[in-house]
Every structure is written in structure tokens, then in C-alpha cells.
Write a protein that holds these residues in place. Structure first.
Motif, mmCIF file in Angstrom:
data_model
loop_
_atom_site.group_PDB
_atom_site.id
_atom_site.type_symbol
_atom_site.label_atom_id
_atom_site.label_comp_id
_atom_site.label_asym_id
_atom_site.label_seq_id
_atom_site.Cartn_x
_atom_site.Cartn_y
_atom_site.Cartn_z
ATOM 1 N N ALA A 201 28.800 30.052 78.012
ATOM 2 C CA ALA A 201 29.192 30.678 76.744
ATOM 3 C C ALA A 201 27.926 30.999 75.976
ATOM 4 C CB ALA A 201 30.097 29.756 75.930
ATOM 5 N N LEU A 202 27.785 32.245 75.576
ATOM 6 C CA LEU A 202 26.606 32.691 74.848
ATOM 7 C C LEU A 202 26.971 32.846 73.374
ATOM 8 C CD1 LEU A 202 23.663 33.662 75.001
ATOM 9 C CD2 LEU A 202 24.545 35.983 75.297
ATOM 10 N N LEU A 203 26.316 32.057 72.533
ATOM 11 C CA LEU A 203 26.535 32.115 71.087
ATOM 12 C C LEU A 203 25.559 33.116 70.485
ATOM 13 C CD1 LEU A 203 26.885 28.283 70.341
ATOM 14 C CD2 LEU A 203 28.652 29.920 71.012
ATOM 15 N N GLY A 223 33.385 14.519 74.179
ATOM 16 C CA GLY A 223 32.891 13.191 74.532
ATOM 17 C C GLY A 223 32.127 13.152 75.837
ATOM 18 N N VAL A 224 31.355 14.197 76.122
ATOM 19 C CA VAL A 224 30.597 14.271 77.371
ATOM 20 C C VAL A 224 29.114 14.316 77.039
ATOM 21 C CG1 VAL A 224 32.462 15.448 78.569
ATOM 22 C CG2 VAL A 224 30.710 16.798 77.399
ATOM 23 N N PRO A 225 28.250 14.015 78.018
ATOM 24 C CA PRO A 225 26.808 14.125 77.766
ATOM 25 C C PRO A 225 26.415 15.550 77.382
ATOM 26 C CG PRO A 225 27.220 12.866 79.764
ATOM 27 C CD PRO A 225 28.547 13.428 79.338
ATOM 28 N N PHE A 226 25.396 15.625 76.554
ATOM 29 C CA PHE A 226 24.964 16.908 76.000
ATOM 30 C C PHE A 226 23.457 17.014 76.196
ATOM 31 C CE2 PHE A 226 23.467 19.463 72.377
ATOM 32 C CZ PHE A 226 24.234 20.598 72.550
ATOM 33 N N PHE A 227 23.034 17.907 77.107
ATOM 34 C CA PHE A 227 21.614 18.134 77.362
ATOM 35 C C PHE A 227 21.151 19.328 76.520
ATOM 36 C CE2 PHE A 227 23.100 15.968 81.121
ATOM 37 C CZ PHE A 227 22.063 15.096 81.432
ATOM 38 N N THR A 228 20.092 19.157 75.791
ATOM 39 C CA THR A 228 19.575 20.234 74.959
ATOM 40 C C THR A 228 18.127 20.521 75.321
ATOM 41 O OG1 THR A 228 19.080 20.922 72.692
ATOM 42 C CG2 THR A 228 18.968 18.571 73.148
ATOM 43 N N ILE A 229 17.790 21.802 75.345
ATOM 44 C CA ILE A 229 16.444 22.240 75.689
ATOM 45 C C ILE A 229 16.239 23.615 75.075
ATOM 46 C CG2 ILE A 229 17.086 23.350 77.869
ATOM 47 C CD1 ILE A 229 14.464 22.265 79.049
ATOM 48 N N SER A 230 15.012 23.927 74.787
ATOM 49 C CA SER A 230 14.675 25.235 74.242
ATOM 50 C C SER A 230 14.205 26.153 75.356
ATOM 51 C CB SER A 230 13.579 25.108 73.180
ATOM 52 O OG SER A 230 13.130 26.384 72.765
ATOM 53 N N PHE A 262 22.773 22.849 76.770
ATOM 54 C CA PHE A 262 22.578 23.799 75.673
ATOM 55 C C PHE A 262 21.145 24.307 75.702
ATOM 56 C CE2 PHE A 262 21.395 24.576 71.155
ATOM 57 C CZ PHE A 262 22.135 25.736 71.009
ATOM 58 N N ILE A 263 20.976 25.610 75.851
ATOM 59 C CA ILE A 263 19.661 26.252 75.878
ATOM 60 C C ILE A 263 19.523 27.048 74.586
ATOM 61 C CG2 ILE A 263 18.092 27.751 77.144
ATOM 62 C CD1 ILE A 263 19.714 27.225 79.651
ATOM 63 N N ASP A 264 18.686 26.584 73.714
ATOM 64 C CA ASP A 264 18.477 27.274 72.441
ATOM 65 C C ASP A 264 17.415 28.352 72.612
ATOM 66 O OD1 ASP A 264 18.873 27.872 69.838
ATOM 67 O OD2 ASP A 264 17.820 26.137 69.015
ATOM 68 N N GLU A 265 17.594 29.460 71.911
ATOM 69 C CA GLU A 265 16.672 30.598 71.979
ATOM 70 C C GLU A 265 16.434 31.020 73.434
ATOM 71 O OE1 GLU A 265 16.019 32.061 69.338
ATOM 72 O OE2 GLU A 265 16.506 30.535 67.856
ATOM 73 N N ILE A 266 17.519 31.342 74.122
ATOM 74 C CA ILE A 266 17.410 31.692 75.534
ATOM 75 C C ILE A 266 16.674 33.007 75.745
ATOM 76 C CG2 ILE A 266 19.604 32.932 75.646
ATOM 77 C CD1 ILE A 266 20.018 31.663 78.416
ATOM 78 N N ILE A 306 27.210 25.815 80.694
ATOM 79 C CA ILE A 306 25.992 26.238 80.008
ATOM 80 C C ILE A 306 26.379 26.907 78.691
ATOM 81 C CG2 ILE A 306 23.813 27.468 80.238
ATOM 82 C CD1 ILE A 306 24.249 25.428 82.400
ATOM 83 N N VAL A 307 25.824 26.418 77.619
ATOM 84 C CA VAL A 307 25.991 27.034 76.309
ATOM 85 C C VAL A 307 24.605 27.436 75.823
ATOM 86 C CG1 VAL A 307 26.799 26.755 73.947
ATOM 87 C CG2 VAL A 307 28.017 25.635 75.804
ATOM 88 N N ALA A 308 24.433 28.711 75.512
ATOM 89 C CA ALA A 308 23.136 29.210 75.064
ATOM 90 C C ALA A 308 23.298 29.902 73.721
ATOM 91 C CB ALA A 308 22.537 30.162 76.093
ATOM 92 N N ALA A 309 22.210 29.984 73.005
ATOM 93 C CA ALA A 309 22.229 30.610 71.677
ATOM 94 C C ALA A 309 21.061 31.574 71.562
ATOM 95 C CB ALA A 309 22.142 29.545 70.578
ATOM 96 N N THR A 310 21.302 32.687 70.892
ATOM 97 C CA THR A 310 20.252 33.667 70.643
ATOM 98 C C THR A 310 20.675 34.560 69.487
ATOM 99 O OG1 THR A 310 18.942 35.453 71.609
ATOM 100 C CG2 THR A 310 21.226 35.306 72.286
#
Length: 654
Positions: A201-203, A223-230, A262-266, A306-310
Motif C-alpha cells: 500500500a502506497l501512502l 498487533g503484529v511486528p512493525f519494521f520501519t526504515i527510510s 514501512f518504508i518512509d520516503e520511498i 509493504i507500506v510505503a509513504a511519499t
């Protein structure tokens, strides 16, 4: 678990102290061994027959007897060493020559001990090497051996659980992501009907609208693990490192599936491939290729979403946006008035409020604000109340905070001369008066000649409702309002006394006119055609090529039409101010007297009334003139020399 928590901070310190103690002790031993060996090299070995001869000659000063080993010193200070056979007459010979001697029992040294002492320096070096190698290999992404490890951080409920209750104002985006939460809670609900949850899902949305918060809320609800990275954590100067980190990140995620990455600023890693000038085999493209393979390759990663934001979806590679990768694009826009009210209530719940605070009123006065802007507004209001020594945050603090966020801080230390203050008053009165006589213009919320930020004065106009489009009549009205300050200076002070204060207004009017002509089809001569400027491609300071999007004749026509639109707005402003010069003097005089006027007060002055600023009037809630907005459309007076860019912004989607 609780018994071990107090010890955790001490273990690394004790471990480091112990390691350094061993290293220092080993160095001391090594130095002593090396020093002993160097000292032993100063002793001269001699034959026993030469020793006997030296004793007889009286050249021996002292002797130390340790079994068959003899050590001593000559009369000239030279140390010597020799080994004696069984000689019963040795002691008598030494006594006869007056040699000082001493006897000690022979040490019993094992062969293993001697080997260990000799091997100690080498063992010490091997131990230090093993220690540093283990340090480099421990921890993801630490040291040289962990250079290709993923830098993704796993967030759990220990770091603060975020749910959809903490996300307000973006109901449509939240509803689209609820399906992902349901899948993570109960995958069989979809799989038994043959359905597959979207893998990505692309935010998409402007900065500060809550994309990262929304992604954390998905993990908190499920309630699941949440991995975050830029996205920038993947890109390195060495080719292949980013791809290695992508592989390692998915390996970690497989162990914790089902989970969310979660990939921020993909857009830092997902830009169009082949667009650079240095070839296609660079680090960023290698990383993107690996990400594409991991998301939808031969090896399916079940349970990993995969959830990404841009905020730049236009620069992403098309392969990322195809079905099977980022199947779903969720737009996270700036909130409307209902959303702003809900966001304010979320942030106001953490602040002690006075009874006169109405979130609806503040929401009406802040269109265009993102969630981050509203959070900053509440925080500024709380800081202002604390600075004044208040125990509750009132409506006055929220109004003052809104002015500070929208117009900048007051420059109380700035001293203006009477002439500059008078010119600023007429400049802002010109903006306000043209706005009052333009039917399509937004109502005036506030006019001030108090310097704020880099502006010497400002007229803020607020629309009556949230706007999502921009109409032709309003564009021309805004053009006339922008020119009102410059025209007022020319009418009152003369042609030669026009200042540089209108530089921001001129910039705003020029940008608006050029958009009207080249993008929005508002010019009859140019027509409804999208036109862009000619672009030059430059690499390392050298011009490579020039891309012509319009011909020279069309470019001249565009310039002529832009100038015509601006001059038309200038003429409209001049017509209004020339016909109502008495109102211009009246409004400028009120600004010089009160420095700041609300929209209601300006209307009272124009109707010939007087302003009531008594204590009873101040107790009334501050009203919003004709609605609310966060973006001043025109009338922002720049400092001398054109320091401030033109105020007024075109709404998104216009």
C-alpha cells in the motif's frame, strides 16, 4: 523479566571494563616479557675456561651461582653468563681471588611453562584480533562485517502502541487500510474465498498529513511486528550494499511474519530507472531491482505487507506501482474542516483548556493546515499560555498562536520610522480596500502593520469555506488585490516614492498570471493549451542540450499575455483606489492608530463607525470574518529589497 531489567544497563559497562582490564594486563605482561628479553640480550655469554681465566686475573667482581648456571659482573661492569661443570674447587678459587659470590637453589621450570611464557605475546595478539572481529560481526548494520545488514527497526507495543483512535481527519484513507488490518488479524477470512490481500500500500500525500502515523496505526490495530526504515538507509556509495540490505530486511520480516514493513520516503530509492547520466548500473537502481524482486518475485513472501509513504508519486518507477507490488495507492490529503476539528480534539486532549476554547472555530480558521501544522498550533498555544503564567490555554492564545504560525513572530525590537510606518499603513490599506470592492475576493480576516517574520505588514483574507478549485473571476480579483499596495503607494506618495515593498506581491502576481496563461487556459490568445518553459539539460556545469517545449513566437506571446493580465489587475486596483481615496486615508489612519484591525473592525470603519476596544468588548470571543483559511491570498508586504516571497497560494487541484 522485571528482575533482569535493572541489570541490563550495567552488563555492557561491566563487560567493557573487563575486556579493557584484560587488554591492559596483557599489554603489561607483553611489555615485561619483551623487556626481560631485551635485558637478557645485554648479558655476554662466555666459556667456562674463559671465566676461570678471568677469575685468576682478578677481572671478576661478583658471581651468582644458581645450580650449574653462573651469572656475574666483571670489574669493568660487563655482565656475563656461563655454565659450570661439577667443579668442587670453584668456591675456593673465588675466595682466594676475593670475588663476591652468592648461591641460590636451582628453579624447577617445566617445559610447558616456558613455552607458554614465550607464546604469551602471540596469544595476546590473537585474542585481541578475535575480539575485534566479533565486535564487527555483532549487531545488524554495525561494523564492517555488518555493512550489508538491514537497518530496519522493529517497533512493538513497548515503544508506544498507536491505533486508529490516534488518527483523525483522514477517514477515507483509514477505511481503505482497514482491510489490511482485518487480513492480519484473520487471514483465513479472505483466503477461503480465494482472495489475496494486496502486497503493498502506497501512502501518497503532502508532508505532515499523517502517513507515518497511519502506518503505525495499522500495526497497532493488527498487533503484529512493525519494521520501519527510510528509503535513504538503502542507498550507499558502494554498489550492492543497498540490495544486500533489502534481502536482509525481508529475511528478518519472514521470521516475524505476519508483519508490516514501512518504508518512509520511498522516492529516495524508487525513482525512475535509466534517467541518470552515469549509466544504469548504479547503487540506487540495484537496490530498486532487488526490492522489486522481493515484493513480487519467484519466492513469494506470504504474510509480509509493504507500506510505503511519499509525497512525490510522480517520480516513482512504474514497476513499483503495478499490480502485485504496490497494488493500492491511498491518498492522504490535507484534512477538511471536519477532519481538522477531529485532529484538534486529539491534540487538545493533552492540554488543559479554558472554557472559551471552541475547536470548531479554530478549525474554520485553519484550512490548508496538515495534521502536523495543527499539532504545532496547539503546542504554540500551550507555550504562549505557559509564558504568560496561565494555568489554562484560552482562545486568545490559540488566536495568537495561529497568527504566529501563519504570519510569523512579531518583530518587537524592530524600530520603524514614521515615514516607513505611514507607507506601510497605506500599502496594507490599499490591499484591504481593493479586496473590499472586489466581489470575488475573500473576506478580510485581519490587517496589521506590525512587522512579522520578514514582512513589514500583512492583510490576511480568509475564504468562507474550504476551496478545491480556483475560478477566473477570483484569479483576477486576487491579481487586483496584489497590485493594491503598489498602487496605493503611487497615489499617495507619488511615482518617485514607490518602494520595493511590493516585490512579494509582484512575484505572486507574476506566478499567478503565468499559471493562468500556460497551465489553466485562461488566455484567449494562447488558448486552452498546456505549455511549459524551455529547459536546458546541464551536467557538471556543462550544457548538454536544450529541450524546446515552445517556439520563440509562442514564448513571446506567453510573455505578452502574462504582462497583459498583470497590467489589467493593476488598472483595476488603480480604478478602485482612485475612486475611494477618502476611504484609503480613513483606513490607513486607523491602521496607524491601532496597528492591527480585524475584518469586522475594517467593515465598521468603512461604514463610518468607531471601534470599541473596551474591556467588555475584548471579553467576546474572537470572530472569524466570513469563514476561515490558512493561506493568505495576497497583500503580504515584503521587507525592503524584496526579502519575502509573494504571499498567496494556489489551492491544490486548481
Amino acid at each position: 523479566m522485571s528482575d533482569q531489567d535493572p541489570k541490563k544497563p550495567q552488563n555492557p559497562l561491566m563487560k567493557n571494563l573487563a575486556i579493557w582490564a584484560v587488554i591492559i594486563l596483557g599489554l603489561i605482561v607483553a611489555v615485561s616479557v619483551i623487556g626481560g628479553q631485551s635485558g637478557a640480550q645485554n648479558v655476554t655469554p662466555i666459556a667456562y675456561s674463559d671465566f676461570i681465566q678471568k677469575v685468576d686475573e682478578g677481572a671478576v667482581q661478583s658471581v651468582e651461582i644458581r645450580g650449574s648456571e653462573l651469572k656475574g659482573t666483571m670489574s669493568n661492569g660487563q655482565a656475563f653468563q656461563t655454565y659450570a661443570p661439577e667443579d668442587p674447587g670453584l668456591v675456593q678459587r673465588l675466595e682466594n681471588q676475593g670475588v663476591t659470590f652468592n648461591a641460590q637453589p636451582e628453579e624447577s621450570r617445566s617445559l610447558l611453562g616456558a613455552i607458554l611464557i614465550n607464546m604469551l605475546p602471540m596469544l595476546l595478539l590473537i585474542g585481541i584480533w578475535i575480539f575485534f572481529m566479533r565486535q564487527m560481526q555483532s549487531g545488524a548494520g554495525k561494523g564492517a562485517m555488518g555493512f550489508g545488514k538491514s537497518r530496519a527497526k522493529m517497533l512493538t507495543e513497548k515503544h508506544g502502541r498507536v491505533t486508529f483512535d490516534d488518527v483523525a481527519g483522514i477517514d477515507e484513507a483509514r477505511e481503505e487500510l482497514t482491510e489490511i488490518v482485518d487480513f492480519l488479524k484473520d487471514p483465513t477470512k479472505f483466503s477461503r474465498l480465494g482472495g489475496k490481500i494486496p502486497k503493498g500500500a502506497l501512502l501518497v500525500g503532502p508532508p505532515g498529513t499523517g502517513k507515518t502515523l497511519l502506518a503505525r496505526a495499522i500495526a497497532g490495530e493488527a498487533g503484529v511486528p512493525f519494521f520501519t526504515i527510510s528509503g535513504s538507509d538503502f542507498v550507499e556509495m558502494f554498489v550492492g550494499v543497498g540490495a544486500s540490505r533489502v534481502r536482509d530486511m525481508f529475511e528478518q520480516a519472514k521470521k516475524s511474519a505476519p508483519c508490516i514493513i514501512f518504508i518512509d520516503e520511498i522516492d529516495a530509492v524508487g525513482r525512475h530507472r535509466g534517467a541518470g547520466l552515469g549509466g544504469g548500473n548504479d547503487e540506487r537502481e540495484q537496490t530498486l531491482n532487488q526490492l522489486l524482486v522481493e515484493m513480487d518475485g519467484f519466492d513469494a513472501n506470504e504474510g509480509i505487507i509493504i507500506v510505503a509513504a511519499t509525497n512525490r508519486p510522480d517520480v516513482l518507477d512504474p514497476a513499483l506501482l503495478r499490480p502485485g507490488r504496490f497494488d493500492r495507492q491511498v491518498v492522504v490529503p490535507r484534512p477538511d474542516i471536519e477532519g481538522r476539528e477531529k485532529i484538534l480534539e486529539v491534540h487538545m486532549a493533552k492540554v488543559p483548556l479554558a472554557p472559551d476554547v471552541v475547536s470548531r472555530t479554530i478549525a474554520r480558521g485553519t484550512p490548508g493546515f496538515s495534521g502536523a501544522d495543527l499539532a504545532n498550533l496547539v503546542n504554540e498555544a500551550a507555550l504562549l499560555a505557559a509564558r504568560k503564567g496561565k494555568r489554562l490555554v484560552g482562545m486568545a492564545e490559540f488566536e495568537e498562536a495561529k497568527d504566529k504560525v501563519m504570519m510569523g513572530s512579531e518583530r518587537k525590537t524592530m524600530v520603524m520610522t514614521e515615514d516607513e510606518k505611514k507607507m506601510t499603513a497605506y500599502h496594507e490599506a490599499g490591499h484591504a480596500l481593493v479586496s473590499l470592492h472586489e466581489p470575488a475576493s475573500d473576506p478580510i480576516h485581519k490587517a496589521t502593520i506590525i512587522p512579522r517574520g520578514r514582512a513589514l505588514g500583512m492583510v490576511m483574507r480568509l475564504p468562507e469555506r474550504d476551496e478545491y478549485s480556483y475560478h477566473r473571476d477570483k484569479m483576477h480579483a486576487n491579481m487586483a488585490v496584489a497590485m493594491g499596495g503598489r498602487v496605493a503607494e503611487e497615489i499617495i506618495f507619488g511615482y518617485d516614492k514607490v518602494s520595493s515593498g511590493a516585490s512579494g506581491d509582484i512575484q505572486y502576481a507574476t506566478d499567478l498570471a503565468r499559471n493562468m496563461v500556460t497551465q489553466w487556459g485562461m488566455s484567449d490568445k494562447v488558448g486552452p493549451v498546456m505549455l511549459t518553459e524551455n529547459q536546458q539539460e546541464v551536467f557538471l556545469g556543462q550544457q548538454l542540450s536544450q529541450q524546446k517545449n515552445v517556439s520563440e513566437a509562442t514564448a513571446q506571446l506567453i510573455d505578452a499575455e502574462v504582462k497583459r493580465v498583470i497590467e489589467q489587475g493593476y488598472a483595476r486596483a488603480k480604478e478602485v483606489l482612485s475612486g475611494h481615496e477618502d476611504q484609503l486615508h480613513q483606513l490607513a489612519g486607523a491602521l496607524l492608530e491601532y496597528e492591527t484591525l480585524s475584518g469586522d473592525e475594517i467593515e465598521i470603519i468603512m461604514d463610518g463607525g468607531s471601534i470599541d476596544r473596551s474591556d467588555s468588548a475584548r471579553k467576546r470571543p474572537v470572530g472569524i470574518a466570513g469563514g476561515a483559511s490558512a493561506i493568505p491570498k495576497a497583500g503580504k508586504r515584503a521587507g525592503r529589497g524584496g526579502e519575502e516571497p509573494g504571499s498567496g497560494a494556489v489551492p491544490e487541484g486548481a
